[in-house]
Design a protein around this motif. Structure first.
Motif, short mmCIF file in Angstrom:
data_model
loop_
_atom_site.label_atom_id
_atom_site.label_comp_id
_atom_site.label_asym_id
_atom_site.label_seq_id
_atom_site.Cartn_x
_atom_site.Cartn_y
_atom_site.Cartn_z
N GLY A 7 0.80 -1.22 0.00
CA GLY A 7 0.00 0.00 0.00
C GLY A 7 0.83 1.27 0.00
N LEU A 8 0.14 2.38 -0.17
CA LEU A 8 0.74 3.69 -0.02
C LEU A 8 -0.26 4.58 0.69
CD1 LEU A 8 0.70 5.57 -3.46
CD2 LEU A 8 -0.53 3.46 -3.09
N ASN A 9 0.24 5.51 1.49
CA ASN A 9 -0.66 6.38 2.25
C ASN A 9 -0.09 7.78 2.37
OD1 ASN A 9 1.31 6.28 4.25
ND2 ASN A 9 0.19 4.83 5.52
N ALA A 52 -8.32 -8.12 -1.33
CA ALA A 52 -9.26 -7.04 -1.07
C ALA A 52 -8.53 -5.72 -1.26
CB ALA A 52 -9.84 -7.12 0.34
N ILE A 53 -9.25 -4.70 -1.72
CA ILE A 53 -8.66 -3.38 -1.95
C ILE A 53 -9.33 -2.38 -1.01
CG2 ILE A 53 -8.34 -1.49 -3.58
CD1 ILE A 53 -8.36 -3.55 -5.82
N LEU A 54 -8.53 -1.66 -0.25
CA LEU A 54 -9.00 -0.57 0.60
C LEU A 54 -8.52 0.74 -0.01
CD1 LEU A 54 -10.28 0.56 3.22
CD2 LEU A 54 -8.04 0.24 4.31
N CYS A 57 -9.28 8.51 1.04
CA CYS A 57 -8.59 9.75 0.68
C CYS A 57 -7.11 9.69 1.00
CB CYS A 57 -9.22 10.93 1.42
SG CYS A 57 -10.90 11.31 0.90
N ASN A 58 -6.76 8.91 2.02
CA ASN A 58 -5.39 8.91 2.50
C ASN A 58 -4.59 7.67 2.11
OD1 ASN A 58 -5.72 11.37 3.86
ND2 ASN A 58 -6.59 10.35 5.64
N ARG A 59 -5.23 6.66 1.55
CA ARG A 59 -4.49 5.42 1.32
C ARG A 59 -5.13 4.57 0.23
NH1 ARG A 59 -3.29 3.30 5.89
NH2 ARG A 59 -4.06 5.05 7.10
N THR A 60 -4.30 3.76 -0.40
CA THR A 60 -4.76 2.64 -1.22
C THR A 60 -3.93 1.45 -0.81
OG1 THR A 60 -5.45 3.99 -3.10
CG2 THR A 60 -4.94 1.69 -3.54
N GLU A 61 -4.61 0.37 -0.40
CA GLU A 61 -3.92 -0.81 0.08
C GLU A 61 -4.53 -2.07 -0.52
OE1 GLU A 61 -2.56 0.88 4.47
OE2 GLU A 61 -4.33 -0.40 4.34
N ILE A 62 -3.67 -3.01 -0.86
CA ILE A 62 -4.11 -4.32 -1.33
C ILE A 62 -3.76 -5.34 -0.26
CG2 ILE A 62 -3.86 -6.08 -3.11
CD1 ILE A 62 -2.93 -3.87 -5.00
N TYR A 63 -4.77 -6.04 0.25
CA TYR A 63 -4.56 -7.10 1.23
C TYR A 63 -4.72 -8.44 0.51
CZ TYR A 63 -5.00 -3.61 4.95
OH TYR A 63 -4.81 -2.54 5.78
N CYS A 64 -3.78 -9.35 0.72
CA CYS A 64 -3.83 -10.64 0.05
C CYS A 64 -3.45 -11.77 1.00
CB CYS A 64 -2.87 -10.67 -1.16
SG CYS A 64 -3.35 -9.60 -2.52
N HIS A 92 7.47 4.42 -3.10
CA HIS A 92 6.45 5.06 -2.27
C HIS A 92 5.55 4.07 -1.54
CE1 HIS A 92 7.15 9.23 -3.50
NE2 HIS A 92 7.37 8.77 -4.72
N VAL A 93 5.75 2.78 -1.73
CA VAL A 93 4.84 1.80 -1.12
C VAL A 93 5.51 1.12 0.07
CG1 VAL A 93 3.66 1.35 -3.29
CG2 VAL A 93 5.55 -0.14 -2.58
N TYR A 94 4.69 0.50 0.86
CA TYR A 94 5.17 -0.37 1.93
C TYR A 94 4.62 -1.76 1.66
CZ TYR A 94 0.70 1.62 3.47
OH TYR A 94 -0.59 2.09 3.51
#
Length: 425
Positions: A7-9, A52-54, A57-64, A92-94
């Motif tokens: 993700g990135l935030n 799943a994708i979250l 406004c502050n983040r986009t994260e992919i959980y797998c 820019h991601v973690y």
């Protein structure tokens, strides 16, 4: 099973870059289907990946979750979606895995990783992400357990701590800044662009200051009407925005548009009609609703969601004790999830053991029935059946013990004792 997050935030990526990876709620299911096609390669180790994708406004994260981590596949897919190079995105991601991924999910749900410490909106957004993933067929047992645990932890944090007490929301911060520019907010005319949850919250905050006029501009007039009725304002068509922009002293915008709705030219014309009376503008959208060049205009005070960060951080230091308490609750939640995941990792082995035992039983029962039909004594047949089962169950342990060298034999002996000699201790 490996659980991982990419993700990135707001702490790792600037606003305009985050805007490239924002997903509206109705875009998430198609995006998950595309992500599935990336995982479903000829390499079967990446198949059946839960995802799943979250996106907020502050983040986009992919959980797998899957048998193996597939971060590179997700990284390249996300970079292509955002129109940037994988190298740029990677900077820019973690990427978090297993225990770290679980802790991150729990902190996000609890509001500890938000720009507004303890804010509750993220929990609803996370639940929306789970519903979409489930309807898209991408949510399996592991991710479902992760998210359900995160919801339970978040509830515990909010009820057992004061993490959300006196937190300043984005909407409250916008009102505070507007009050610094205008001497009396009761004399201002306020325009809200959009009618979603963030705008609704902002409208309620501004309405509490009794401005002279409130208007809601939304693509769907019916939804705008509902919000306008709540704050005693008027609803207007979004298409009327350019012609009426000059009427308003304060403009707050937050839509799901992928392109800016308020351009530099429209604001310049509005300022000319206003004879350069100042305009206060807040763009809470990601991607932006208001062109960034507007900020350079002399009589415009434009704030983005990132600009409000300093305001919403006020009071955070006074809640550090609650943060520490919340972290302890999260630690306990992480331990429970990891224990569940470890137990679940043995399920395939248990299934194989059960299947093997069933085959042994079937073989011994078949042999026993034949001997009974041939007239043999029941006790003799039962004795043979029990001995046959015992021999089959002990065969592997004996073979391993006999084949081991001196160093390995002691360890195997201890294992056999734990497995078969519990009652003898």
């Amino acid at each position: 099973m490996v659980v991982w997050t990419l993700g990135l935030n707001q702490t790792t990526a600037p606003l305009d870059l985050r805007g490239r990876f924002a997903f509206a709620l109705d875009q998430m299911a198609p995006a998950l289907q595309k992500l599935r096609s990336i995982f479903d390669t000829d390499d079967t180790t990446h198949r059946r990946v839960e995802a799943a994708i979250l996106s907020t406004c502050n983040r986009t994260e992919i959980y797998c979750a899957g048998q193996f981590a597939a971060q590179d596949h997700a990284m390249h897919w996300l970079a292509e979606h955002g129109g940037v190079s994988p190298a740029l995105l990677r900077s820019h991601v973690y990427v978090l895995q297993n225990e770290q991924a679980a802790r991150h999910a729990f902190r996000v749900a609890s509001g500890l990783d938000s720009m507004v410490l303890g804010e509750a909106q993220i929990l609803g957004q996370m639940k929306d992400a789970v519903r979409v993933a489930e309807s898209a067929g991408m949510l399996g047992a592991t991710l479902n357990q992760l998210f359900q645990n995160s919801f339970e932890v978040a509830k515990h944090v909010r009820t057992a701590t004061e993490i959300g007490t006196h937190s300043i929301s984005m909407a409250a911060a916008a009102v505070r800044l507007a009050a610094q520019l205008f001497e009396d907010l009761r004399q201002t005319r306020v325009l809200f662009v959009g009618a979603g949850e963030m705008i609704e919250l902002a409208a309620v905050h501004f309405a509490a200051r009794s401005p002279r006029h409130i208007a809601i501009a939304n693509r769907t007039l019916q939804r705008g009407d509902r919000l306008a009725a709540r704050v005693r304002g008027e609803a207007m068509q979004l298409s009327d925005l350019p012609a009426r922009l000059a009427e308003f002293d304060i403009v707050v915008s937050c839509t799901a548009s992928t392109l800016p709705l308020i351009g530099l030219g429209a604001v310049e014309r509005a300022l000319k009609q206003r004879r350069h009376r100042p305009m206060f503008m807040v763009d809470l959208a990601v991607p932006r609703d208001i062109e960034p060049e507007v900020k350079a205009l002399q009589d415009v005070y434009l704030y983005t969601i990132d600009d409000l960060a300093q305001v919403v951080q006020e009071g955070k230091a006074g809640r550090q004790a609650s943060v520490a308490q919340a972290e302890q609750i999260i630690d306990s939640g992480v331990q429970r999830f990891m224990q569940w995941a470890a137990r679940r990792g043995t399920v395939p082995l248990i299934q194989q053991l059960n299947a093997q035992v069933d085959r042994w039983r079937a073989a011994e029962l078949s042999r026993a029935r034949k001997r009974l039909l041939s007239g043999e004594d029941v006790e003799t047949v039962m004795e043979a059946l029990s001995r046959g089962l015992a021999q089959k169950m002990l065969h592997g342990a004996r073979a391993e013990l006999h084949a081991a060298d001196d160093a390995g034999r002691a360890e195997i002996a201890q294992t056999i004792s734990r497995l078969f000699l519990r009652e003898a201790r």
